[in-house]
Design a protein around this motif. Structure first.
Motif, PDB file in Angstrom:
ATOM      1  N   GLN A  64      -1.280 -14.542 -16.934  1.00  0.00           N
ATOM      2  CA  GLN A  64      -2.196 -13.496 -16.733  1.00  0.00           C
ATOM      3  C   GLN A  64      -3.675 -13.757 -17.642  1.00  0.00           C
ATOM      4  N   ASP A  65      -4.680 -13.055 -17.336  1.00  0.00           N
ATOM      5  CA  ASP A  65      -5.865 -13.337 -17.945  1.00  0.00           C
ATOM      6  C   ASP A  65      -5.738 -12.664 -19.378  1.00  0.00           C
ATOM      7  N   SER A  66      -6.969 -12.678 -19.982  1.00  0.00           N
ATOM      8  CA  SER A  66      -6.890 -12.112 -21.336  1.00  0.00           C
ATOM      9  C   SER A  66      -7.482 -10.619 -21.181  1.00  0.00           C
ATOM     10  N   TYR A  67      -7.719 -10.201 -20.105  1.00  0.00           N
ATOM     11  CA  TYR A  67      -8.050  -8.522 -20.367  1.00  0.00           C
ATOM     12  C   TYR A  67      -7.140  -7.652 -19.298  1.00  0.00           C
ATOM     13  N   SER A  68      -6.258  -8.210 -18.578  1.00  0.00           N
ATOM     14  CA  SER A  68      -5.613  -7.132 -17.626  1.00  0.00           C
ATOM     15  C   SER A  68      -4.259  -7.789 -17.271  1.00  0.00           C
ATOM     16  N   PHE A  69      -3.438  -7.063 -16.477  1.00  0.00           N
ATOM     17  CA  PHE A  69      -2.287  -7.478 -15.887  1.00  0.00           C
ATOM     18  C   PHE A  69      -2.268  -7.214 -14.508  1.00  0.00           C
ATOM     19  N   ALA A  70      -1.901  -8.170 -13.512  1.00  0.00           N
ATOM     20  CA  ALA A  70      -1.634  -7.972 -12.031  1.00  0.00           C
ATOM     21  C   ALA A  70      -0.364  -7.406 -11.870  1.00  0.00           C
ATOM     22  N   LEU A  71      -0.273  -6.160 -11.174  1.00  0.00           N
ATOM     23  CA  LEU A  71       0.928  -5.802 -11.029  1.00  0.00           C
ATOM     24  C   LEU A  71       1.403  -6.100  -9.594  1.00  0.00           C
ATOM     25  N   ALA A  72       0.579  -6.539  -8.531  1.00  0.00           N
ATOM     26  CA  ALA A  72       0.807  -6.743  -7.096  1.00  0.00           C
ATOM     27  C   ALA A  72      -0.311  -7.702  -6.552  1.00  0.00           C
ATOM     28  N   HIS A  73       0.200  -8.469  -5.665  1.00  0.00           N
ATOM     29  CA  HIS A  73      -0.673  -9.291  -5.068  1.00  0.00           C
ATOM     30  C   HIS A  73      -0.732  -8.992  -3.440  1.00  0.00           C
ATOM     31  N   VAL A  74      -2.060  -8.720  -2.959  1.00  0.00           N
ATOM     32  CA  VAL A  74      -1.827  -8.000  -1.607  1.00  0.00           C
ATOM     33  C   VAL A  74      -2.856  -8.947  -0.776  1.00  0.00           C
ATOM     34  N   TRP A  75      -2.442  -9.428   0.287  1.00  0.00           N
ATOM     35  CA  TRP A  75      -2.972 -10.166   1.244  1.00  0.00           C
ATOM     36  C   TRP A  75      -3.256  -9.318   2.537  1.00  0.00           C
ATOM     37  N   MET A  76      -4.405  -9.316   2.782  1.00  0.00           N
ATOM     38  CA  MET A  76      -4.881  -8.451   3.948  1.00  0.00           C
ATOM     39  C   MET A  76      -5.907  -9.005   5.181  1.00  0.00           C
ATOM     40  N   GLY A  77      -5.853  -8.783   6.145  1.00  0.00           N
ATOM     41  CA  GLY A  77      -6.925  -9.157   7.204  1.00  0.00           C
ATOM     42  C   GLY A  77      -7.790  -7.911   7.844  1.00  0.00           C
ATOM     43  N   ALA A  78      -8.824  -8.117   8.331  1.00  0.00           N
ATOM     44  CA  ALA A  78      -9.623  -7.164   9.057  1.00  0.00           C
ATOM     45  C   ALA A  78     -10.781  -7.673  10.007  1.00  0.00           C
ATOM     46  N   ASP A  79     -11.362  -6.698  10.575  1.00  0.00           N
ATOM     47  CA  ASP A  79     -12.610  -7.504  11.421  1.00  0.00           C
ATOM     48  C   ASP A  79     -13.818  -7.351  10.936  1.00  0.00           C
ATOM     49  N   SER A  80     -13.847  -7.094   9.623  1.00  0.00           N
ATOM     50  CA  SER A  80     -15.072  -7.018   8.678  1.00  0.00           C
ATOM     51  C   SER A  80     -14.964  -6.873   7.239  1.00  0.00           C
ATOM     52  N   ALA A  81     -15.594  -7.473   6.593  1.00  0.00           N
ATOM     53  CA  ALA A  81     -15.730  -7.127   4.981  1.00  0.00           C
ATOM     54  C   ALA A  81     -15.647  -5.745   4.550  1.00  0.00           C
ATOM     55  N   GLU A  82     -16.242  -4.814   5.189  1.00  0.00           N
ATOM     56  CA  GLU A  82     -16.392  -3.539   4.986  1.00  0.00           C
ATOM     57  C   GLU A  82     -15.150  -2.546   5.253  1.00  0.00           C
TER      58      GLU A  82
ATOM     59  N   ALA B 105      -8.363 -11.510   2.652  1.00  0.00           N
ATOM     60  CA  ALA B 105      -8.702 -11.548   1.141  1.00  0.00           C
ATOM     61  C   ALA B 105      -7.493 -11.327   0.719  1.00  0.00           C
ATOM     62  N   LYS B 106      -7.253 -11.759  -0.783  1.00  0.00           N
ATOM     63  CA  LYS B 106      -6.102 -11.704  -1.517  1.00  0.00           C
ATOM     64  C   LYS B 106      -6.554 -10.805  -2.586  1.00  0.00           C
ATOM     65  N   PHE B 107      -5.948  -9.513  -2.802  1.00  0.00           N
ATOM     66  CA  PHE B 107      -6.409  -8.474  -3.602  1.00  0.00           C
ATOM     67  C   PHE B 107      -5.588  -8.506  -4.723  1.00  0.00           C
TER      68      PHE B 107
ATOM     69  N   LEU C  18     -12.218  -4.389   5.578  1.00  0.00           N
ATOM     70  CA  LEU C  18     -11.102  -4.919   4.630  1.00  0.00           C
ATOM     71  C   LEU C  18     -11.174  -3.920   3.243  1.00  0.00           C
ATOM     72  N   LEU C  19     -12.122  -3.705   2.582  1.00  0.00           N
ATOM     73  CA  LEU C  19     -12.058  -2.942   1.533  1.00  0.00           C
ATOM     74  C   LEU C  19     -11.594  -1.722   1.701  1.00  0.00           C
ATOM     75  N   GLU C  20     -12.188  -0.940   2.895  1.00  0.00           N
ATOM     76  CA  GLU C  20     -11.674   0.464   3.083  1.00  0.00           C
ATOM     77  C   GLU C  20     -10.129   0.391   3.491  1.00  0.00           C
ATOM     78  N   ASP C  21      -9.673  -0.585   4.165  1.00  0.00           N
ATOM     79  CA  ASP C  21      -7.969  -0.650   4.098  1.00  0.00           C
ATOM     80  C   ASP C  21      -7.414  -0.849   2.901  1.00  0.00           C
ATOM     81  N   TYR C  22      -8.197  -1.708   1.977  1.00  0.00           N
ATOM     82  CA  TYR C  22      -7.343  -1.738   0.627  1.00  0.00           C
ATOM     83  C   TYR C  22      -7.476  -0.737  -0.066  1.00  0.00           C
ATOM     84  N   GLU C  23      -8.228  -0.153  -0.206  1.00  0.00           N
ATOM     85  CA  GLU C  23      -8.336   1.265  -1.246  1.00  0.00           C
ATOM     86  C   GLU C  23      -7.394   2.186  -0.307  1.00  0.00           C
ATOM     87  N   ARG C  24      -7.012   2.290   0.798  1.00  0.00           N
ATOM     88  CA  ARG C  24      -6.146   3.331   1.457  1.00  0.00           C
ATOM     89  C   ARG C  24      -4.750   2.848   0.989  1.00  0.00           C
ATOM     90  N   LEU C  25      -4.565   1.479   1.024  1.00  0.00           N
ATOM     91  CA  LEU C  25      -3.125   0.920   0.818  1.00  0.00           C
ATOM     92  C   LEU C  25      -2.911   1.114  -0.783  1.00  0.00           C
TER      93      LEU C  25
END
Length: 435
Positions: A395-413, A345-347, A415-422
């Motif tokens: 930027q879109d009309s509602y927010s600002f993207a401060l960082a782009h984060v590309w990550m990989g994992a063995d499952s979608a679940e 994913a790209k977050f 992936l989200l857990e790792d991103y939240e910790r990061l």
């Protein structure tokens, strides 16, 4: 110069993408050259396309060797410049007319209507400088809520959901103030094309109003080679709850196979009808699960740069392979599921302020430590200390993207857990916040 070397010119080539391109299959036979400095297409919202075309032409004409391919991997203004440059130097690309049937949003809807009308929202074009614009939109059969965006949009910029007359007035004020940044250079491109009269009347300063569509959003990445339309991957586009801003792009898609197959069939039908050829593209769709209905959102005439790392992580190579192969007249060969990760994913790390000044960003050492703690992760900060958020481009009309984060994992679940910790360790600080 070695006659076996193929000279590939890349509009807006930067060091990061040069490394990616040089790792592709067959890249050892190529020499990559930049055309137009990357700052001219990345770090500004002011695009003098006429001057950029003149500069590109002069640089290519002065080159001591063959011009074998001219490519790009960006949206506006690069995507619209490529057919013009390619025609001047006899390299492979779609025709300008077929490209504009995708990128001119009103023309695109008119052409789509001829073959996939059941998968389109109601729409109309309007002039944001017309005091009677809202009345004309209503007369065309569109009522609240609806969505507005420029005839030529770039990302989600200047796109607005309209629920009330006040929303429309707010959107009009922004559009009148900012639409010229895209409209003026886009008109330079339109002047080089033969347009039907009804399309020529809808020039770059016009906007689209469309009925609201929604559901599970995704992007079909594909290409056309010698008239053959091929879809090779579907990427999901997931938004933050209750807002229009993207949270992350995820590959491979979690859509049911039957829905993915239907989207690929629609993709083939519309791209064949348009006559788009010898280039990468992608099409954004919605799947309304409740109605089991597929909606076509829009067509982009290039691969998504945001998805390059996702394909590399999951399939084993960036899909820039497709653009390179097509430009050199080769049938693309994308590997399938040969990458290191099952899902990627790209977050988008965002803040939902109206504006603020950044007073702290993660240090280089902090970023390096995070990338080491989450193997395969790439973090690209989008802001610097001292920067005002409202100066950020694209930027879109509602927010600002401060960082782009590309990550990989063995499952979608996972992936989200790792991103939240990061994300919990990405520390930004602000002052003068406008909420």
């Amino acid at each position: 110069m070695n006659p076996a070397v193929r000279n590939v010119f890349v509009v807006g080539l930067d060091d990061f993408n040069r490394q990616r391109l040089e790792s592709l299959k067959g890249a050892e036979e190529c020499r990559f050259h930049g055309v137009i400095d990357p700052e001219a297409v990345y770090d500004t919202e002011v695009f003098d396309i006429a001057a950029m075309l003149e500069e590109s032409t002069a640089r290519l004409e002065a080159f001591d060797g063959t011009v074998d391919a001219i490519v790009g991997y960006m949206d506006f203004p690069v995507s619209t410049m490529l057919p013009i440059l390619c025609e001047r130097f006899g390299t492979r690309s779609p025709t300008l007319s077929s490209l504009l049937k995708c990128e001119h949003k009103y023309w695109s809807r008119r052409v789509q209507q001829e073959v996939v009308s059941a998968h389109m929202p109601a729409f109309t074009a309007f002039d944001p400088f017309d005091d009677e614009a809202l009345i004309r939109i209503s007369d065309a059969g569109l009522h609240f809520p609806f969505f507005v965006k420029p005839i030529k949009s770039s990302g989600s910029r200047l796109g607005f959901r309209i629920d009330t007359p006040e929303d429309f007035q707010h959107a009009i004020e922004r559009l009148q103030a900012e639409i010229g940044l895209i409209a003026d250079p886009f008109n330079t491109v339109l002047e080089q094309a033969r347009l039907p009269d009804e399309i020529a009347a809808v020039e770059g300063h016009f906007c689209m109003a469309e009925a609201i569509i929604g559901g599970w959003q995704c992007t079909v990445e594909g290409y056309v080679f010698e008239g053959e339309v091929v879809s090779y991957g579907i990427v999901d586009s997931l938004r933050y709850p209750q807002v229009l801003s993207f949270f992350h792009y995820r590959y491979p898609s979690g859509l049911p196979e039957v829905v993915q197959d239907a989207m690929c069939a629609l993709t083939e039908r519309v791209m064949r009808h348009i006559g788009f050829d010898n280039s990468a593209f992608n099409i954004e769709f919605f799947w309304d699960e409740v109605q089991d209905r597929i909606w076509l959102l829009e067509i982009n005439t290039r691969l998504s740069q945001s998805h390059c790392d996702l394909f590399e992580k999951v399939d084993g190579v960036s899909h820039q392979q497709v653009a390179l192969d097509l430009a050199l007249g080769r049938r693309p060969e994308m590997p399938h599921r040969r990458g290191e990760f099952a899902v990627a994913a790209k977050f988008f790390y965002r803040v939902f302020f109206v504006d603020a000044v950044v007073v702290r960003v993660p240090s280089d050492e902090e970023v390096t430590a995070l990338e080491a703690d989450f193997p395969g992760t790439v973090i690209a900060l989008q802001v610097a200390s001292g920067q005002r958020l409202s100066t950020l481009p694209e930027q879109d009309s509602y927010s600002f993207a401060l960082a782009h984060v590309w990550m990989g994992a063995d499952s979608a679940e996972r992936l989200l857990e790792d991103y939240e910790r990061l994300a919990a360790r990405l520390t930004f600080e602000f002052e003068d916040i406008v909420g």
